[in-house]
Every structure is written in C-alpha cells, then in structure tokens.
Design an enzyme around this catalytic site. Structure first.
Site, PDB file in Angstrom:
ATOM      1  N   ARG A 154       0.852  -1.188   0.000  1.00 57.04           N
ATOM      2  CA  ARG A 154       0.000   0.000   0.000  1.00 57.04           C
ATOM      3  C   ARG A 154       0.890   1.240   0.000  1.00 57.04           C
ATOM      4  O   ARG A 154       2.083   1.178   0.302  1.00 57.04           O
ATOM      5  CB  ARG A 154      -0.894   0.025   1.249  1.00 57.04           C
ATOM      6  CG  ARG A 154      -0.098   0.097   2.537  1.00 57.04           C
ATOM      7  CD  ARG A 154      -0.855   0.665   3.704  1.00 57.04           C
ATOM      8  NE  ARG A 154      -0.083   0.545   4.933  1.00 57.04           N
ATOM      9  CZ  ARG A 154       0.898   1.357   5.283  1.00 57.04           C
ATOM     10  NH1 ARG A 154       1.265   2.342   4.492  1.00 57.04           N
ATOM     11  NH2 ARG A 154       1.550   1.182   6.422  1.00 57.04           N
ATOM     12  N   THR A 176       2.840   2.336   9.844  1.00 58.37           N
ATOM     13  CA  THR A 176       1.579   2.573  10.539  1.00 58.37           C
ATOM     14  C   THR A 176       1.400   1.511  11.608  1.00 58.37           C
ATOM     15  O   THR A 176       1.798   0.355  11.428  1.00 58.37           O
ATOM     16  CB  THR A 176       0.389   2.517   9.552  1.00 58.37           C
ATOM     17  OG1 THR A 176       0.560   3.520   8.561  1.00 58.37           O
ATOM     18  CG2 THR A 176      -0.921   2.763  10.261  1.00 58.37           C
ATOM     19  N   TYR A 177       0.801   1.914  12.716  1.00 52.96           N
ATOM     20  CA  TYR A 177       0.438   0.970  13.777  1.00 52.96           C
ATOM     21  C   TYR A 177      -1.036   0.599  13.629  1.00 52.96           C
ATOM     22  O   TYR A 177      -1.874   1.452  13.321  1.00 52.96           O
ATOM     23  CB  TYR A 177       0.668   1.589  15.153  1.00 52.96           C
ATOM     24  CG  TYR A 177       0.006   0.808  16.276  1.00 52.96           C
ATOM     25  CD1 TYR A 177       0.569  -0.373  16.748  1.00 52.96           C
ATOM     26  CD2 TYR A 177      -1.192   1.239  16.837  1.00 52.96           C
ATOM     27  CE1 TYR A 177      -0.051  -1.111  17.750  1.00 52.96           C
ATOM     28  CE2 TYR A 177      -1.809   0.517  17.847  1.00 52.96           C
ATOM     29  CZ  TYR A 177      -1.238  -0.658  18.294  1.00 52.96           C
ATOM     30  OH  TYR A 177      -1.855  -1.392  19.294  1.00 52.96           O
ATOM     31  N   ILE A 232      -4.356   6.876   6.348  1.00 54.26           N
ATOM     32  CA  ILE A 232      -4.910   6.425   5.084  1.00 54.26           C
ATOM     33  C   ILE A 232      -3.789   5.829   4.254  1.00 54.26           C
ATOM     34  O   ILE A 232      -2.730   6.438   4.101  1.00 54.26           O
ATOM     35  CB  ILE A 232      -5.576   7.587   4.325  1.00 54.26           C
ATOM     36  CG1 ILE A 232      -6.776   8.117   5.111  1.00 54.26           C
ATOM     37  CG2 ILE A 232      -6.004   7.159   2.918  1.00 54.26           C
ATOM     38  CD1 ILE A 232      -7.364   9.390   4.567  1.00 54.26           C
ATOM     39  N   GLY A 233      -4.002   4.625   3.756  1.00 57.54           N
ATOM     40  CA  GLY A 233      -3.029   3.975   2.889  1.00 57.54           C
ATOM     41  C   GLY A 233      -3.766   3.075   1.914  1.00 57.54           C
ATOM     42  O   GLY A 233      -4.429   2.121   2.321  1.00 57.54           O
ATOM     43  N   SER A 280      -7.642   3.941   8.854  1.00 55.48           N
ATOM     44  CA  SER A 280      -7.811   3.569  10.263  1.00 55.48           C
ATOM     45  C   SER A 280      -8.095   4.830  11.064  1.00 55.48           C
ATOM     46  O   SER A 280      -7.482   5.869  10.833  1.00 55.48           O
ATOM     47  CB  SER A 280      -6.577   2.843  10.808  1.00 55.48           C
ATOM     48  OG  SER A 280      -5.427   3.659  10.716  1.00 55.48           O
ATOM     49  N   CYS A 323       3.991   7.350  10.019  1.00 54.43           N
ATOM     50  CA  CYS A 323       3.940   7.998   8.702  1.00 54.43           C
ATOM     51  C   CYS A 323       5.113   8.945   8.475  1.00 54.43           C
ATOM     52  O   CYS A 323       5.021   9.904   7.706  1.00 54.43           O
ATOM     53  CB  CYS A 323       2.611   8.721   8.516  1.00 54.43           C
ATOM     54  SG  CYS A 323       1.206   7.590   8.606  1.00 54.43           S
TER      55      CYS A 323
END
Length: 222
Positions: free
Chosen positions: A70, A75-76, A151-152, A165, A181
């Site tokens: 992606r 990201t967590y 957002i990914g 998320s 990020c």
C-alpha cells in the site's frame, strides 16, 4: 454487483486480512464479487508501506512488522482502532485515483464531524489531523497537531484495497515503536484521548452514515 459492508467482531490477524482483501479485490476485478467495505480490528502490529524508511522503525522487536505494497510509510494497527478496508471498483467510478483518495479523506473527516471533531488535511502529510488547542503551543509558537486517522491505499486493475484507520481508543503508547507515517514533530491522538466517550459501535454507525453522504450510495449490510 452491489456494495456490501462486512464487519469482523474478533481481532483479525494481518496475514489473514491481507489474503481476504486480495481474494475480494481479485473477485471484484473479474466481476464476480461485490464491492466490499470491511470493518475490523487487528492485534498489535506495524505495517510498512511502499515509502517506509527503516529508520522510522524505532522498536522493531516490539510487535510483528508486515511489509505491504500500500502507499505510505509505517503505521500501527491494534485493538481500539477501527480499520476500514475499502475494496471498490474504480473502473465504475471514473478511474480518477486522486479524486478517489480525496473522497476517502473526506469520508474520514465527515465521520469525525459526527462527533464534533474537526479533522483536517495537511499539505505534505498523509492522513487526517486535529489541532490541539488544549495543549501548550509548540516551540514555533503554533498550536500542536495530532494525527487521528491514517490512510493507505493500493489500486490494482482499477480495484482499491487497504484503506483507512481511525483511532477510537487504542493504546497510544504503542505508536512509540515507530515514527508514524514518517512525521516525528507531531503526536497521535484518539477520540477517547480527546475526551469523547465514543465506542467502536458509534464510529461504525458514523462511517456507514457518512459513506453515503460522500460517495452518494448506501451499501447493504452483510
């Protein structure tokens, strides 16, 4: 084909989620599967997007780390965070990737607005941000800003997958194992951290309501 919501009640391991996303996206591309919006939570983990810099993985042994194709950086994901995987057929939606990403961002912003939270875009920063007027000013004299949503997205054969998320009530200390990020000078927050007694169910209701407002259609519930 119609557009369907799918909600998982238990934590979904990332490899399982990725395999299911691939299956659904391939089915959509073949015209055999409904477009799908999948709401879920993951166990604690980190994901690395296509732009991830290994220096931003501060604590690589803390949680499992998954490489993903992606867009974005590290990201967590974990309990208390609503993940929405977005598998839509862009060949029916104008094949305008920039516009589609803008719509996904607008969906997040509209969802936060349901709780009187003003989410904002920032040039050069992915995701959705909130200004923290309740915190001391930063060293530059400006109000601090915290990230509340990531957002990914990935597009393959004009079908989207991965997604977004929103931090509802995750353990915010878990973000310290990465530079989220790639942004080190700003913090991370959640709806509950902002003092709002919001549940995952509240967020799901808001996501379903605002999707129709932003995308102009209301999916069926699976």
């Amino acid at each position: 084909m119609s557009l369907t919501w799918k909600t998982s009640e238990s934590l979904v391991p990332y490899p399982e989620a990725l395999a299911e996303m691939e299956r659904i996206a391939d089915g959509i591309a073949r015209g055999e599967t409904d477009e799908t919006l999948w709401l879920l939570e993951h166990p604690p983990l980190y994901t690395a997007g296509s732009s991830a810099n290994v220096r931003d993985l501060v604590d690589p042994d803390r949680f499992p780390v998954y490489e993903t194709r992606r867009g974005g950086q590290y990201t967590y994901h974990g309990p208390g965070q609503r993940v929405a995987y977005v598998m839509l057929d862009l060949s029916k939606r104008g094949r305008d990737v920039r516009h589609f990403v803008h719509q996904v961002e607008e969906w997040v912003i509209a969802t936060l607005a349901e709780f009187n939270v003003k989410g904002e875009r920032r040039e050069g920063r992915v995701g959705v941000w909130v200004v923290r007027h309740d915190k001391p000013l930063g060293a530059d004299g400006r109000p601090r800003e915290d990230k509340i949503a990531a957002i990914g997205l990935r597009i393959r054969k004009w079908v989207s997958f991965h997604g977004l998320s929103i931090n509802v009530e995750p353990d915010l200390s878990h973000f310290s194992g990465i530079v989220p990020c790639g942004i080190s000078e700003h913090g991370v927050t959640s709806l509950v951290d902002l003092g709002l007694p919001v549940t995952m169910e509240n967020v799901d209701v808001a996501l379903k309501k605002t999707f129709g407002e932003v995308f102009g259609e209301v999916p069926a519930t699976a």
